[in-house]
Design a protein around this motif. Structure first.
Motif, PDB file in Angstrom:
ATOM      1  N   PHE A   1       9.921  -6.300   8.049  1.00  0.00           N
ATOM      2  CA  PHE A   1       8.875  -7.306   7.861  1.00  0.00           C
ATOM      3  C   PHE A   1       8.074  -6.992   6.589  1.00  0.00           C
ATOM      4  O   PHE A   1       7.907  -7.854   5.709  1.00  0.00           O
ATOM      5  N   ALA A   2       7.584  -5.753   6.462  1.00  0.00           N
ATOM      6  CA  ALA A   2       6.813  -5.359   5.287  1.00  0.00           C
ATOM      7  C   ALA A   2       7.673  -5.441   4.016  1.00  0.00           C
ATOM      8  O   ALA A   2       7.198  -5.895   2.978  1.00  0.00           O
ATOM      9  N   HIS A   3       8.923  -5.009   4.118  1.00  0.00           N
ATOM     10  CA  HIS A   3       9.831  -5.077   2.972  1.00  0.00           C
ATOM     11  C   HIS A   3       9.967  -6.511   2.478  1.00  0.00           C
ATOM     12  O   HIS A   3       9.943  -6.763   1.263  1.00  0.00           O
ATOM     13  N   THR A   4      10.104  -7.447   3.396  1.00  0.00           N
ATOM     14  CA  THR A   4      10.228  -8.856   3.042  1.00  0.00           C
ATOM     15  C   THR A   4       8.971  -9.362   2.348  1.00  0.00           C
ATOM     16  O   THR A   4       9.038 -10.017   1.309  1.00  0.00           O
ATOM     17  N   ILE A   5       7.817  -9.040   2.913  1.00  0.00           N
ATOM     18  CA  ILE A   5       6.546  -9.497   2.334  1.00  0.00           C
ATOM     19  C   ILE A   5       6.323  -8.858   0.964  1.00  0.00           C
ATOM     20  O   ILE A   5       5.923  -9.531   0.017  1.00  0.00           O
ATOM     21  N   ILE A   6       6.595  -7.573   0.836  1.00  0.00           N
ATOM     22  CA  ILE A   6       6.454  -6.891  -0.459  1.00  0.00           C
ATOM     23  C   ILE A   6       7.339  -7.541  -1.504  1.00  0.00           C
ATOM     24  O   ILE A   6       6.923  -7.800  -2.646  1.00  0.00           O
ATOM     25  N   GLY A   7       8.577  -7.852  -1.124  1.00  0.00           N
ATOM     26  CA  GLY A   7       9.490  -8.522  -2.046  1.00  0.00           C
ATOM     27  C   GLY A   7       8.961  -9.872  -2.498  1.00  0.00           C
ATOM     28  O   GLY A   7       9.095 -10.245  -3.668  1.00  0.00           O
ATOM     29  N   MET A   8       8.352 -10.605  -1.596  1.00  0.00           N
ATOM     30  CA  MET A   8       7.785 -11.911  -1.936  1.00  0.00           C
ATOM     31  C   MET A   8       6.561 -11.761  -2.851  1.00  0.00           C
ATOM     32  O   MET A   8       6.358 -12.582  -3.750  1.00  0.00           O
ATOM     33  N   ILE A   9       5.769 -10.741  -2.635  1.00  0.00           N
ATOM     34  CA  ILE A   9       4.571 -10.510  -3.460  1.00  0.00           C
ATOM     35  C   ILE A   9       4.974 -10.123  -4.884  1.00  0.00           C
ATOM     36  O   ILE A   9       4.395 -10.598  -5.848  1.00  0.00           O
ATOM     37  N   LYS A  10       5.974  -9.277  -4.980  1.00  0.00           N
ATOM     38  CA  LYS A  10       6.377  -8.769  -6.307  1.00  0.00           C
ATOM     39  C   LYS A  10       7.195  -9.813  -7.024  1.00  0.00           C
ATOM     40  O   LYS A  10       7.298  -9.903  -8.179  1.00  0.00           O
TER      41      LYS A  10
END
Length: 183
Positions: free
Chosen positions: A174-183
């Motif tokens: 979940f965090a990996h997905t959100i981090i990818g979207m932010i970056k």
């Protein structure tokens, strides 16, 4: 610096909250844990399984639209925090945390992340989920359908600016997905 708002209350899932605390920082993203502070400068919340303490000194109440818009993402975590956060003293008014999430959903530039039992917080504002796609904890499948959320059988699922995950154990994906979207 990018920042993420993570809602918190007592009965949080410790492994998830502590993971976010460190993981977002590793990526140079500030994790701001926030809740209702009930007029206090800070509150200590306790985890569900180990009763681990976690101090919170930020509130989402009275946050302006401009301040809300400064966040890259807003996350509703797993555990029973969402149930506690949907409390309202006045039953004729929306719970402040649900209203906060409704405001976040109105801003398409903010990533909205809901994991596991976090979906409970959306019950009073279910209209923002109608027609969206997402995954939920198996126990919340009926809730999701009642909210108009189209269930997707996946551990993590992204529907535009909306990210969902099945359980707190999926917090890494979940965090990996959100981090990818932010970056």
């Amino acid at each position: 610096m990018k920042k993420v708002a993570i809602l918190i209350e007592t009965d949080f899932f410790e492994k998830e909250i502590f993971y976010y605390h460190f993981r977002f920082a590793e990526e140079g993203i500030e994790a701001h844990f926030m809740s209702r502070l009930w007029g206090q400068p800070k509150l200590t919340f306790y985890g569900h399984e180990f009763k681990a303490p976690f101090d919170c000194d930020r509130s989402f109440e009275n946050m302006t639209d401009e301040e809300l818009g400064s966040y890259s993402a807003v996350i509703v975590p797993a555990g029973y925090s969402a149930d506690r956060l949907r409390y309202t003293e006045d039953i004729t008014k929306l719970p402040p945390a649900s209203l906060f999430m409704k405001r976040a959903f109105e801003n398409k530039n903010i990533i909205k992340g809901i994991i596991c039992h976090g979906l409970w917080l959306m019950s009073p504002v279910a209209e923002v989920l109608k027609g969206r796609k997402g995954v939920v904890h198996n126990n919340l499948l009926g809730d999701a359908k009642n909210y108009g959320l189209e269930y997707v059988d996946s551990d993590v699922f992204t529907d535009g600016d909306f990210v969902t995950a099945r359980t707190g154990e999926h917090c890494g994906l979940f965090a990996h997905t959100i981090i990818g979207m932010i970056k």
